[in-house]
Design an enzyme around this catalytic site. Structure first.
Site, PDB file in Angstrom:
ATOM      1  N   PRO A   1       0.789  -1.229   0.000  1.00 47.56           N
ATOM      2  CA  PRO A   1       0.000   0.000   0.000  1.00 47.56           C
ATOM      3  C   PRO A   1       0.822   1.281   0.000  1.00 47.56           C
ATOM      4  O   PRO A   1       1.788   1.403   0.750  1.00 47.56           O
ATOM      5  CB  PRO A   1      -0.824  -0.093   1.284  1.00 47.56           C
ATOM      6  CG  PRO A   1      -0.900  -1.537   1.586  1.00 47.56           C
ATOM      7  CD  PRO A   1       0.381  -2.135   1.079  1.00 47.56           C
ATOM      8  N   ASN A   2       0.421   2.169  -0.852  1.00 49.51           N
ATOM      9  CA  ASN A   2       0.915   3.536  -0.945  1.00 49.51           C
ATOM     10  C   ASN A   2       2.312   3.685  -1.528  1.00 49.51           C
ATOM     11  O   ASN A   2       2.766   4.808  -1.744  1.00 49.51           O
ATOM     12  CB  ASN A   2       0.836   4.252   0.413  1.00 49.51           C
ATOM     13  CG  ASN A   2      -0.577   4.323   0.919  1.00 49.51           C
ATOM     14  OD1 ASN A   2      -1.468   4.736   0.190  1.00 49.51           O
ATOM     15  ND2 ASN A   2      -0.798   3.889   2.141  1.00 49.51           N
TER      16      ASN A   2
ATOM     17  N   ARG B   1       4.537  11.115  -1.657  1.00 52.33           N
ATOM     18  CA  ARG B   1       4.106  10.804  -0.291  1.00 52.33           C
ATOM     19  C   ARG B   1       5.253  11.052   0.681  1.00 52.33           C
ATOM     20  O   ARG B   1       6.277  10.375   0.631  1.00 52.33           O
ATOM     21  CB  ARG B   1       3.684   9.340  -0.193  1.00 52.33           C
ATOM     22  CG  ARG B   1       3.338   8.918   1.209  1.00 52.33           C
ATOM     23  CD  ARG B   1       3.059   7.429   1.294  1.00 52.33           C
ATOM     24  NE  ARG B   1       2.860   7.046   2.674  1.00 52.33           N
ATOM     25  CZ  ARG B   1       3.283   5.917   3.190  1.00 52.33           C
ATOM     26  NH1 ARG B   1       3.902   5.028   2.443  1.00 52.33           N
ATOM     27  NH2 ARG B   1       3.063   5.654   4.453  1.00 52.33           N
TER      28      ARG B   1
ATOM     29  N   TYR C   1      10.374   9.294   2.603  1.00 51.16           N
ATOM     30  CA  TYR C   1      10.514   8.263   1.577  1.00 51.16           C
ATOM     31  C   TYR C   1      11.333   8.687   0.367  1.00 51.16           C
ATOM     32  O   TYR C   1      11.554   7.874  -0.540  1.00 51.16           O
ATOM     33  CB  TYR C   1       9.124   7.797   1.124  1.00 51.16           C
ATOM     34  CG  TYR C   1       8.339   7.173   2.239  1.00 51.16           C
ATOM     35  CD1 TYR C   1       8.641   5.895   2.711  1.00 51.16           C
ATOM     36  CD2 TYR C   1       7.303   7.859   2.857  1.00 51.16           C
ATOM     37  CE1 TYR C   1       7.939   5.322   3.748  1.00 51.16           C
ATOM     38  CE2 TYR C   1       6.585   7.294   3.902  1.00 51.16           C
ATOM     39  CZ  TYR C   1       6.905   6.038   4.340  1.00 51.16           C
ATOM     40  OH  TYR C   1       6.207   5.472   5.374  1.00 51.16           O
TER      41      TYR C   1
ATOM     42  N   ASN D   1       8.272  -5.193   0.230  1.00 51.72           N
ATOM     43  CA  ASN D   1       7.983  -4.091   1.137  1.00 51.72           C
ATOM     44  C   ASN D   1       6.465  -4.121   1.318  1.00 51.72           C
ATOM     45  O   ASN D   1       5.730  -3.612   0.477  1.00 51.72           O
ATOM     46  CB  ASN D   1       8.439  -2.756   0.550  1.00 51.72           C
ATOM     47  CG  ASN D   1       8.217  -1.610   1.510  1.00 51.72           C
ATOM     48  OD1 ASN D   1       7.395  -1.695   2.419  1.00 51.72           O
ATOM     49  ND2 ASN D   1       8.939  -0.518   1.301  1.00 51.72           N
TER      50      ASN D   1
ATOM     51  N   ALA E   1       2.101  -0.881   5.084  1.00 52.75           N
ATOM     52  CA  ALA E   1       1.395  -0.979   6.364  1.00 52.75           C
ATOM     53  C   ALA E   1       0.996  -2.409   6.722  1.00 52.75           C
ATOM     54  O   ALA E   1       0.815  -2.730   7.892  1.00 52.75           O
ATOM     55  CB  ALA E   1       0.169  -0.077   6.355  1.00 52.75           C
TER      56      ALA E   1
ATOM     57  N   GLU F   1      12.538  -8.812   3.521  1.00 52.36           N
ATOM     58  CA  GLU F   1      11.670  -7.655   3.772  1.00 52.36           C
ATOM     59  C   GLU F   1      12.491  -6.364   3.747  1.00 52.36           C
ATOM     60  O   GLU F   1      13.562  -6.299   4.351  1.00 52.36           O
ATOM     61  CB  GLU F   1      10.982  -7.809   5.126  1.00 52.36           C
ATOM     62  CG  GLU F   1       9.987  -6.706   5.418  1.00 52.36           C
ATOM     63  CD  GLU F   1       9.179  -6.994   6.671  1.00 52.36           C
ATOM     64  OE1 GLU F   1       8.367  -7.936   6.650  1.00 52.36           O
ATOM     65  OE2 GLU F   1       9.384  -6.276   7.680  1.00 52.36           O
TER      66      GLU F   1
ATOM     67  N   HIS G   1      12.238  -1.966   4.043  1.00 55.96           N
ATOM     68  CA  HIS G   1      11.521  -0.733   4.372  1.00 55.96           C
ATOM     69  C   HIS G   1      12.430   0.434   4.045  1.00 55.96           C
ATOM     70  O   HIS G   1      13.612   0.437   4.424  1.00 55.96           O
ATOM     71  CB  HIS G   1      11.095  -0.703   5.837  1.00 55.96           C
ATOM     72  CG  HIS G   1      10.143  -1.797   6.159  1.00 55.96           C
ATOM     73  ND1 HIS G   1       8.813  -1.749   5.801  1.00 55.96           N
ATOM     74  CD2 HIS G   1      10.342  -2.996   6.743  1.00 55.96           C
ATOM     75  CE1 HIS G   1       8.228  -2.875   6.172  1.00 55.96           C
ATOM     76  NE2 HIS G   1       9.131  -3.652   6.735  1.00 55.96           N
TER      77      HIS G   1
ATOM     78  N   ARG H   1      10.533   5.763  14.083  1.00 58.91           N
ATOM     79  CA  ARG H   1       9.249   6.418  13.815  1.00 58.91           C
ATOM     80  C   ARG H   1       8.231   6.016  14.877  1.00 58.91           C
ATOM     81  O   ARG H   1       8.595   5.662  15.991  1.00 58.91           O
ATOM     82  CB  ARG H   1       8.800   6.066  12.393  1.00 58.91           C
ATOM     83  CG  ARG H   1       9.805   6.580  11.349  1.00 58.91           C
ATOM     84  CD  ARG H   1       9.411   6.280   9.954  1.00 58.91           C
ATOM     85  NE  ARG H   1       8.156   6.963   9.621  1.00 58.91           N
ATOM     86  CZ  ARG H   1       7.394   6.643   8.608  1.00 58.91           C
ATOM     87  NH1 ARG H   1       7.727   5.648   7.804  1.00 58.91           N
ATOM     88  NH2 ARG H   1       6.283   7.310   8.357  1.00 58.91           N
TER      89      ARG H   1
END
Length: 143
Positions: free
Chosen positions: A9-10, A17, A22, A73, A76, A97, A99, A106
């Site tokens: 997502p996103n 964004r 990012y 990735n 969320a 994985e 990120h 964060r």
């Protein structure tokens, strides 16, 4: 080696964004980066993006027998998708994985990954370079 690069997502909104977190490079840049990196290492990479959990699960399941490794990735979904975790565990295709941001610096919820235990490793906070670092893990024969 054949890589499947899965983004959740996103991530299609990279570059617009929260660029302070990012970065300013867009999703097309990311896909070109991993594809070019793969070619430079005698490999191939295909990018897959979805904002939908089921589509990501379908892509993982369909990777069996087609790809040698997954770089994922989950966005969320990292924090609550046991369904993606189970899909990763259900196929004989190792996954790493990634990120883009430092998930441990964060919000507290971002530091929890339910999908990472189904992967051979996790990279975070390296920006888009994290994707090629994950690819290196497989290219160096660690899988």
């Amino acid at each position: 080696m054949k890589f499947l690069i899965i983004n959740g997502p996103n991530l299609n909104l990279l570059g617009q964004r929260e660029p302070a977190i990012y970065g300013r490079q867009d999703y097309q840049y990311l896909c070109a980066l991993v594809k070019d990196y793969a070619v430079g290492h005698g490999s191939t990479a295909e990018c897959f993006h979805s904002n939908h959990e089921g589509a990501i699960i379908d892509a993982i399941q369909q990777a069996q027998g087609v790809y040698d490794a997954i770089v994922i990735n989950p966005g969320a979904y990292t924090h609550y998708s046991y369904a993606i975790h189970d899909a990763l565990k259900s196929v004989d295709v190792p996954a790493y994985e990634v990120h883009i941001s430092d998930i441990h610096s964060r919000e507290a919820f971002r530091a929890v990954s339910v999908t990472a235990p189904a992967c051979v490793g996790q990279i975070y906070g390296q920006g888009l370079k994290g994707y090629t670092m994950a690819m290196d893990y497989f290219l160096e024969g660690q899988a």
